[in-house]
Design an enzyme around this catalytic site. Structure first.
Site, PDB file in Angstrom:
ATOM      1  N   LYS A 298      58.855  69.766  10.509  1.00 47.33           N
ATOM      2  CA  LYS A 298      59.127  69.001  11.740  1.00 47.33           C
ATOM      3  C   LYS A 298      58.659  67.575  11.528  1.00 47.33           C
ATOM      4  O   LYS A 298      57.729  67.338  10.743  1.00 47.33           O
ATOM      5  CB  LYS A 298      58.362  69.615  12.922  1.00 47.33           C
ATOM      6  CG  LYS A 298      58.925  69.220  14.273  1.00 47.33           C
ATOM      7  CD  LYS A 298      60.131  70.074  14.655  1.00 47.33           C
ATOM      8  CE  LYS A 298      60.758  69.627  15.942  1.00 47.33           C
ATOM      9  NZ  LYS A 298      61.822  70.566  16.360  1.00 47.33           N
TER      10      LYS A 298
ATOM     11  N   GLY B 108      64.878  70.385  32.531  1.00 44.25           N
ATOM     12  CA  GLY B 108      65.282  69.553  31.377  1.00 44.25           C
ATOM     13  C   GLY B 108      66.791  69.463  31.386  1.00 44.25           C
ATOM     14  O   GLY B 108      67.480  70.487  31.508  1.00 44.25           O
TER      15      GLY B 108
ATOM     16  N   GLY C  85      68.695  67.413  29.055  1.00 46.64           N
ATOM     17  CA  GLY C  85      69.114  66.665  27.870  1.00 46.64           C
ATOM     18  C   GLY C  85      70.144  67.476  27.112  1.00 46.64           C
ATOM     19  O   GLY C  85      70.900  68.256  27.706  1.00 46.64           O
TER      20      GLY C  85
HETATM   21  P1  NAD Z   1      66.556  65.693  24.982  1.00 47.46           P
HETATM   22  O1  NAD Z   1      65.765  64.500  24.663  1.00 47.46           O
HETATM   23  O2  NAD Z   1      68.030  65.621  24.820  1.00 47.46           O
HETATM   24  O3  NAD Z   1      66.266  66.146  26.498  1.00 47.46           O
HETATM   25  C1  NAD Z   1      64.997  66.381  27.011  1.00 47.46           C
HETATM   26  C2  NAD Z   1      65.131  66.539  28.528  1.00 47.46           C
HETATM   27  O4  NAD Z   1      63.867  66.919  29.078  1.00 47.46           O
HETATM   28  C3  NAD Z   1      65.565  65.270  29.259  1.00 47.46           C
HETATM   29  O5  NAD Z   1      66.464  65.604  30.287  1.00 47.46           O
HETATM   30  C4  NAD Z   1      64.256  64.757  29.871  1.00 47.46           C
HETATM   31  O6  NAD Z   1      64.471  63.974  31.031  1.00 47.46           O
HETATM   32  C5  NAD Z   1      63.599  66.080  30.200  1.00 47.46           C
HETATM   33  N1  NAD Z   1      62.158  65.976  30.374  1.00 47.46           N
HETATM   34  C6  NAD Z   1      61.268  65.256  29.676  1.00 47.46           C
HETATM   35  N2  NAD Z   1      60.031  65.418  30.198  1.00 47.46           N
HETATM   36  C7  NAD Z   1      60.164  66.271  31.236  1.00 47.46           C
HETATM   37  C8  NAD Z   1      59.274  66.831  32.168  1.00 47.46           C
HETATM   38  N3  NAD Z   1      57.982  66.533  32.138  1.00 47.46           N
HETATM   39  N4  NAD Z   1      59.775  67.683  33.096  1.00 47.46           N
HETATM   40  C9  NAD Z   1      61.088  67.977  33.130  1.00 47.46           C
HETATM   41  N5  NAD Z   1      61.976  67.475  32.274  1.00 47.46           N
HETATM   42  C10 NAD Z   1      61.527  66.634  31.346  1.00 47.46           C
HETATM   43  O7  NAD Z   1      65.929  66.882  24.123  1.00 47.46           O
HETATM   44  P2  NAD Z   1      66.593  68.254  23.729  1.00 47.46           P
HETATM   45  O8  NAD Z   1      67.180  68.118  22.378  1.00 47.46           O
HETATM   46  O9  NAD Z   1      67.405  68.753  24.851  1.00 47.46           O
HETATM   47  O10 NAD Z   1      65.294  69.181  23.561  1.00 47.46           O
HETATM   48  C11 NAD Z   1      64.677  69.830  24.660  1.00 47.46           C
HETATM   49  C12 NAD Z   1      63.757  70.928  24.130  1.00 47.46           C
HETATM   50  O11 NAD Z   1      64.536  71.833  23.347  1.00 47.46           O
HETATM   51  C13 NAD Z   1      62.627  70.455  23.229  1.00 47.46           C
HETATM   52  O12 NAD Z   1      61.516  71.301  23.402  1.00 47.46           O
HETATM   53  C14 NAD Z   1      63.203  70.659  21.830  1.00 47.46           C
HETATM   54  O13 NAD Z   1      62.202  70.786  20.858  1.00 47.46           O
HETATM   55  C15 NAD Z   1      63.955  71.953  22.054  1.00 47.46           C
HETATM   56  N6  NAD Z   1      64.999  72.215  21.084  1.00 47.46           N
HETATM   57  C16 NAD Z   1      66.031  71.341  20.883  1.00 47.46           C
HETATM   58  C17 NAD Z   1      67.032  71.685  19.984  1.00 47.46           C
HETATM   59  C18 NAD Z   1      68.251  70.824  19.791  1.00 47.46           C
HETATM   60  O14 NAD Z   1      69.168  71.271  19.098  1.00 47.46           O
HETATM   61  N7  NAD Z   1      68.339  69.665  20.383  1.00 47.46           N
HETATM   62  C19 NAD Z   1      66.950  72.883  19.255  1.00 47.46           C
HETATM   63  C20 NAD Z   1      65.880  73.739  19.495  1.00 47.46           C
HETATM   64  C21 NAD Z   1      64.913  73.390  20.420  1.00 47.46           C
END
Ligand code: NAD
Length: 474
Positions: free
Chosen positions: A112, A273, A275
């Site tokens: 990571k 969340g 995103g």
């Molecule tokens: P992203 O940056 O696209 O989105 C993150 C989202 O979380 C945003 O909407 C943000 O506003 C919101 N957020 C941030 N702080 C917050 C809070 N305190 N309360 C509520 N919402 C909050 O990120 P992502 O890629 O969607 O990743 C989200 C999670 O999923 C992370 O834990 C990441 O490690 C995990 N993840 C992502 C992937 C991937 O393919 N992108 C794969 C496995 C796991």
């Protein structure tokens, strides 16, 4: 390089790990030694990244790459841009990646990375220079068979494109250009950008000399160093929505096993969340007949007991900048009959399924007792602290662990890596078919293990993963 074992995430990860170790009950000395080795990452890289800002000043950012373990294959894991990134968090995330790859049966180890930065404060040019600088700083440690990074929070396909381009420049742009042109595979103009030396630092060219760059090295092969790329840069079909899609395949399978018939009752869902992961999971769930009633982002959320339409919320969020502005004011409605809620309130809603898809430890000792959802689908990494895990299990709630629930992303990332290495490009249908099969197989193995060991799904997933890493599984 440096290491500092502080704060909570890694301690939480090790607590989860200890529970699985106990169930393995092995007295074999070699296994004991290997388990001891798995309690620490193999390599921790800490770098300083000087970036020329738009106003001409130089700002230095702190970046990390943790290479946890490569027993099953090259280190694999995303790169996070966030102001709170710290070494403890990156170590925990790299440990979970090791487990996740093993759970999904992928030929990958765990890694990571992260940069301590608020990307929203940077211009696009500053973001690009930061991303390229990070690659120059870690270039000698990554590569298609060493370590294969990907996107995570606040990083995306565009950033992966800059990174892979920088990596190619550093490694063997000159040789690649000569070889490809000599083989008449490419028009010289189409590879000209590879030798733009303006972005090459002296350190980078030195590092380049350490890479295996033979005349046979192809562009596709080098592109396999990063995944989550845009299609034009060698990305895979279906990568963007893979994490969400994988999570829904897992959820469907778990509900089948629990004997919950979705035709009898429309199940309600709250997603924290919004995103990449949160939005996609909400949309796919809504498209496949679940009733998504609440969503939120870092600024707050909305709750519409009758259900909401994730795509309309996204449109509104883009228009107003905030999800919690997407509700009714008088007769003007962006989202029908919705009202504002906080992120804390969202977690405690009376829904069938709760999907934490933002950051770590949002379910903890202080709120676990108030969680009402029967199933918690962990789409974020590490959203449930160990005390909450124990309490939720005691109360009969099903926590579908992150290492299973969100492994769809790394699974399609691995498909992307395989396609680049083989010089292939699979259709979206092929990708989704393989993803579904992988997710269902992983879910079945973990479900059987939890029944056999009479434990929760997380510990069962860890045992399945450890058996694969230790080579002791059937
Ligand atoms: P992203 O940056 O696209 O989105 C993150 C989202 O979380 C945003 O909407 C943000 O506003 C919101 N957020 C941030 N702080 C917050 C809070 N305190 N309360 C509520 N919402 C909050 O990120 P992502 O890629 O969607 O990743 C989200 C999670 O999923 C992370 O834990 C990441 O490690 C995990 N993840 C992502 C992937 C991937 O393919 N992108 C794969 C496995 C796991």
């Amino acid at each position: 390089m440096s290491s500092s074992y502080s704060s909570d995430s890694f301690t939480n990860a090790m607590e989860q790990f200890q529970k699985a170790i106990k169930l393995l009950e092995s007295t074999n000395k070699k296994i004991q030694e290997k388990l001891e080795e798995l309690k620490k990452p193999q390599r921790i890289i800490t770098v300083s990244i000087p970036v020329t800002m738009d106003n001409g000043s130089i700002k230095t950012f702190r970046g990390y790459r943790v290479q946890y373990n490569n027993t099953l294959g090259p280190y694999k894991g995303g790169i996070r841009y966030h102001p709170q990134v710290n070494i403890d968090e990156v170590m925990a995330l790299s440990f979970w990646m090791m487990m996740k790859c093993a759970v999904a049966g992928l030929p990958m180890g765990g890694g990571k990375g992260g940069i301590r930065v608020n990307p929203k404060e940077l211009s696009e040019g500053e973001l690009e220079r930061l991303s390229r600088g990070y690659v120059r700083a870690i270039a000698e440690y990554i590569g298609p068979h060493k370590d294969v990074p990907a996107p995570d929070v606040n990083t995306n396909g565009m950033i992966m494109g800059w990174m892979v381009d920088e990596y190619i420049k550093i490694t063997c742009a000159e040789k690649l250009k000569l070889a490809e042109v000599a083989n008449k595979n490419l028009d010289p103009s189409s590879v000209a950008h590879l030798t733009d030396s303006s972005a090459r630092s002296p350190k980078a060219s030195e590092a380049g000399q350490n890479f295996a760059c033979s005349p046979q090295t192809s562009l596709d092969y080098l592109r396999a160093t990063f995944t989550g790329k845009l299609i034009k840069d060698g990305g895979s079909e279906g990568r963007e929505e893979a994490t969400g899609k994988g999570g829904v395949y897992v959820l469907d399978r778990i509900l089948e096993k629990l004997g919950i018939d979705r035709k009898q009752k429309q199940l309600t869902v709250a997603v924290q969340g919004f995103g990449n992961v949160g939005y996609n999971v909400a949309k796919i769930l809504s498209d496949s007949g679940y009733n998504v009633v609440a969503v939120s982002d870092s600024k707050g959320g909305i709750y519409a007991p009758e259900g909401l339409h994730p795509e309309s919320v996204l449109t509104c969020k883009r228009k107003t900048g905030m999800i919690d502005h997407c509700y009714c004011i008088g007769s003007v409605c962006d989202v029908k009959r919705a009202h504002r809620i906080t992120n804390e309130e969202l977690l405690e809603l009376p829904v069938d399924i709760l999907v934490p898809a933002a950051l770590e430890s949002v379910l903890n000792a202080s709120n676990a007792g108030r969680i009402k959802a029967r199933v918690i689908l962990e789409m974020a990494n590490g959203p449930t602290a160990p005390q909450a895990d124990a309490l939720l299990y005691k109360e009969g709630r099903i926590v579908v662990p992150d290492v299973l629930a969100n492994s769809g992303g790394v699974t399609v990332s691995t498909f992307e890596w395989e396609q680049n290495l083989a010089g292939e490009h699979w259709t979206k249908e092929e990708v989704n078919k393989k993803l579904k099969a992988t997710m269902q197989k992983a879910t079945d193995a973990i479900w059987e293990m939890q029944k056999k060991l009479n434990t929760n799904l997380r510990t069962a997933a860890f045992v399945v993963a450890l058996e694969r890493i230790l080579g002791t599984g059937k």
